[in-house]
Scaffold this motif. Structure first.
Motif, PDB file in Angstrom:
ATOM      1  N   THR A 192      66.373  28.460  -6.807  1.00 54.21           N
ATOM      2  CA  THR A 192      66.347  27.028  -6.280  1.00 54.21           C
ATOM      3  C   THR A 192      67.552  26.381  -6.839  1.00 54.21           C
ATOM      4  N   ARG A 229      54.401  21.551   4.377  1.00 47.27           N
ATOM      5  CA  ARG A 229      54.886  20.671   5.504  1.00 47.27           C
ATOM      6  C   ARG A 229      53.636  20.034   5.921  1.00 47.27           C
ATOM      7  N   ASN A 270      55.172  15.642  -9.866  1.00 49.14           N
ATOM      8  CA  ASN A 270      53.594  15.443  -9.565  1.00 49.14           C
ATOM      9  C   ASN A 270      52.579  15.903 -10.444  1.00 49.14           C
TER      10      ASN A 270
HETATM   11  O1  UT7 Z   1      49.820  16.137  -4.733  1.00 44.55           O
HETATM   12  C1  UT7 Z   1      49.310  16.598  -3.597  1.00 44.55           C
HETATM   13  C2  UT7 Z   1      50.153  16.325  -2.570  1.00 44.55           C
HETATM   14  N1  UT7 Z   1      51.265  17.249  -2.236  1.00 44.55           N
HETATM   15  C3  UT7 Z   1      52.384  16.832  -1.810  1.00 44.55           C
HETATM   16  O2  UT7 Z   1      52.247  15.676  -1.131  1.00 44.55           O
HETATM   17  C4  UT7 Z   1      53.476  17.913  -1.401  1.00 44.55           C
HETATM   18  C5  UT7 Z   1      53.651  17.398   0.184  1.00 44.55           C
HETATM   19  N2  UT7 Z   1      54.822  18.480   0.824  1.00 44.55           N
HETATM   20  C6  UT7 Z   1      56.227  18.224   0.206  1.00 44.55           C
HETATM   21  O3  UT7 Z   1      56.366  17.347  -0.606  1.00 44.55           O
HETATM   22  C7  UT7 Z   1      57.291  19.028   0.963  1.00 44.55           C
HETATM   23  O4  UT7 Z   1      56.668  19.464   2.084  1.00 44.55           O
HETATM   24  C8  UT7 Z   1      58.021  20.075  -0.053  1.00 44.55           C
HETATM   25  C9  UT7 Z   1      58.815  19.351  -0.859  1.00 44.55           C
HETATM   26  C10 UT7 Z   1      56.780  20.650  -0.542  1.00 44.55           C
HETATM   27  C11 UT7 Z   1      58.803  20.849   0.902  1.00 44.55           C
HETATM   28  O5  UT7 Z   1      59.720  20.189   1.579  1.00 44.55           O
HETATM   29  P1  UT7 Z   1      60.015  20.487   2.930  1.00 44.55           P
HETATM   30  O6  UT7 Z   1      61.033  19.501   3.437  1.00 44.55           O
HETATM   31  O7  UT7 Z   1      58.632  20.447   3.818  1.00 44.55           O
HETATM   32  O8  UT7 Z   1      60.364  21.893   3.144  1.00 44.55           O
HETATM   33  P2  UT7 Z   1      59.894  23.240   3.869  1.00 44.55           P
HETATM   34  O9  UT7 Z   1      58.836  23.661   3.267  1.00 44.55           O
HETATM   35  O10 UT7 Z   1      59.903  22.917   5.173  1.00 44.55           O
HETATM   36  O11 UT7 Z   1      60.917  24.400   3.464  1.00 44.55           O
HETATM   37  C12 UT7 Z   1      62.532  24.223   3.979  1.00 44.55           C
HETATM   38  C13 UT7 Z   1      63.202  25.283   3.421  1.00 44.55           C
HETATM   39  C14 UT7 Z   1      62.473  26.766   3.539  1.00 44.55           C
HETATM   40  O12 UT7 Z   1      63.664  27.839   3.838  1.00 44.55           O
HETATM   41  P3  UT7 Z   1      63.568  28.005   5.338  1.00 44.55           P
HETATM   42  O13 UT7 Z   1      62.191  28.649   5.878  1.00 44.55           O
HETATM   43  O14 UT7 Z   1      63.927  26.684   6.112  1.00 44.55           O
HETATM   44  O15 UT7 Z   1      64.884  29.155   5.134  1.00 44.55           O
HETATM   45  C15 UT7 Z   1      62.006  27.025   2.169  1.00 44.55           C
HETATM   46  O16 UT7 Z   1      61.870  28.423   1.884  1.00 44.55           O
HETATM   47  O17 UT7 Z   1      63.307  25.197   1.964  1.00 44.55           O
HETATM   48  C16 UT7 Z   1      62.847  26.401   1.105  1.00 44.55           C
HETATM   49  N3  UT7 Z   1      62.597  26.188  -0.087  1.00 44.55           N
HETATM   50  C17 UT7 Z   1      63.104  26.031  -1.233  1.00 44.55           C
HETATM   51  N4  UT7 Z   1      64.677  26.304  -1.258  1.00 44.55           N
HETATM   52  C18 UT7 Z   1      65.052  25.904  -2.518  1.00 44.55           C
HETATM   53  C19 UT7 Z   1      60.991  25.940  -0.456  1.00 44.55           C
HETATM   54  N5  UT7 Z   1      61.138  25.442  -1.810  1.00 44.55           N
HETATM   55  C20 UT7 Z   1      62.369  25.788  -2.111  1.00 44.55           C
HETATM   56  C21 UT7 Z   1      63.029  25.438  -3.426  1.00 44.55           C
HETATM   57  N6  UT7 Z   1      64.357  25.686  -3.360  1.00 44.55           N
HETATM   58  N7  UT7 Z   1      62.138  25.076  -4.612  1.00 44.55           N
END
Ligand code: UT7
Length: 326
Positions: A32, A219, A283
């Motif tokens: 990350t 997501r 969080n």
């Molecule tokens: O308190 C309970 C409520 N919880 C929340 O409100 C959390 C809600 N969700 C979120 O905040 C967001 O969805 C996240 C922060 C968890 C994720 O952000 P996102 O913009 O939805 O990213 P994503 O899950 O669509 O992932 C995008 C990319 C993926 O790679 P590919 O598939 O596009 O190649 C993930 O594998 O980012 C990758 N990824 C990371 N990369 C670097 C996921 N986690 C990480 C990381 N570092 N830590």
């Protein structure tokens, strides 16, 4: 106009464990980066509990500060509601461990499990018990050690959470029954178990016999959170014939800066009036709202008479909003 018993805030306090873990530190042991975490969530760092430091320790430290700010002793409180999803033990309630550590004596004490919405649920329950004269003074605490249920190999979840605790002291007070009263004015709670599988822990005493780890479809949670929080905030304001932009402070659950900004925009609330701690605390689930309230209070920005809108959502999904006058 007839009078009405209100649960008024008379004290606030919080506690964060000493150890700070930055995004850079996490990126040394996980695939990350500081840039990814900051851009996607707004998080820069988080506090993590020390070995042997339990949820009840964090809760007790926050409660002591809240009691000090109220000028009260623990023995003067007859209700303790603790919102947590990371209890010390499966039972008894961690609230009773806190009660013991505070040397509080006999009182009503129980835990509330509504994950990140826990503090809104706990406020509502305390308000109900005070308003129906089952107690006179309440400690309402949100405390979590999510670091204990994270899968530290899963970069998509472990970078998002931190540990901490916050507490309010509420007192039953006869007031006029108008929107100008101080204390809890309106509550709106909901849950929808059809979304159970989007955010959960894959263990538990009755299913696997293990503690388990947090699993999240980020997501899906993101998408639902923006709509549900906006709707919940609008509903609670409507109960008092208010518009969301009339509040002095919006104190949302701190999960992701992008969620907070999207909800504030939809509600028409300027960012200057939105509490933001997610950058430093990450969080902290049920603790995030009382932690943010204490920070606003300590900074002198949250003043007596201010109208505060609190909204939170988390696993279940469970969500809710509370309108209160500080
Ligand atoms: O308190 C309970 C409520 N919880 C929340 O409100 C959390 C809600 N969700 C979120 O905040 C967001 O969805 C996240 C922060 C968890 C994720 O952000 P996102 O913009 O939805 O990213 P994503 O899950 O669509 O992932 C995008 C990319 C993926 O790679 P590919 O598939 O596009 O190649 C993930 O594998 O980012 C990758 N990824 C990371 N990369 C670097 C996921 N986690 C990480 C990381 N570092 N830590």
């Amino acid at each position: 106009m007839s009078g009405r018993l209100r649960a008024r805030v008379v004290g606030v306090g919080s506690y964060l464990p000493a150890r700070v873990v930055t995004n850079e530190e996490l990126s040394e042991r996980l695939p990350t980066s500081d840039t990814w975490i900051r851009e996607r969530t707004g998080i820069r760092m988080r506090h993590l509990a020390a070995e042997g430091e339990c949820t009840s320790d964090l809760a007790t430290a926050a409660a002591k500060r809240a009691l000090a700010s109220a000028g009260l002793e623990a023995a003067e409180v007859d209700l303790l509601v603790l919102a947590t999803s990371t209890p010390d033990h499966t039972f008894p309630a961690t609230a009773t461990a806190v009660q013991r550590k505070l040397a509080m004596g006999p009182a009503i004490a129980f835990d509330v499990q509504a994950v990140c919405a826990g503090f809104a649920y706990a406020l509502s329950l305390a308000h109900g018990l005070l308003a129906t004269r089952q107690a006179r003074r309440a400690l309402v605490i949100g405390a979590e050690t999510f670091s204990r249920i994270l899968d530290w190999e899963d970069r998509s979840t472990c970078v998002l959470f931190g540990d901490g605790a916050g507490a309010l002291v509420l007192e039953a007070e006869e007031q006029t029954g108008t929107v100008l009263d101080r204390g809890i004015l309106a509550v709106e709670l909901c849950a929808d178990g059809r979304h159970y599988h989007h955010l959960y822990v894959d263990g538990g005493p009755s299913s696997t016999g293990t503690v388990g780890h947090l699993r999240m479809n980020g997501r899906e949670v993101f998408r639902y959170a923006v709509t549900a929080l906006t709707d919940s905030a609008q509903r609670v304001c409507r109960k008092l014939q208010l518009e969301p932009d009339q509040v002095d402070w919006f104190v949302p659950h701190q999960a992701n800066r992008r969620i907070i900004e999207a909800v504030a925009r939809r509600l028409g609330i300027a960012l200057e009036r939105v509490a933001l701690t997610v950058d430093r605390h990450a969080n902290t689930s049920a603790a995030s709202i009382p932690l943010a309230l204490d920070e606003l209070h300590q900074s002198g920005q949250l003043e007596p008479g201010h109208l505060v809108l609190v909204s939170a959502i988390g696993g279940g999904f469970a969500w809710g909003s509370v309108l209160l006058r500080w």
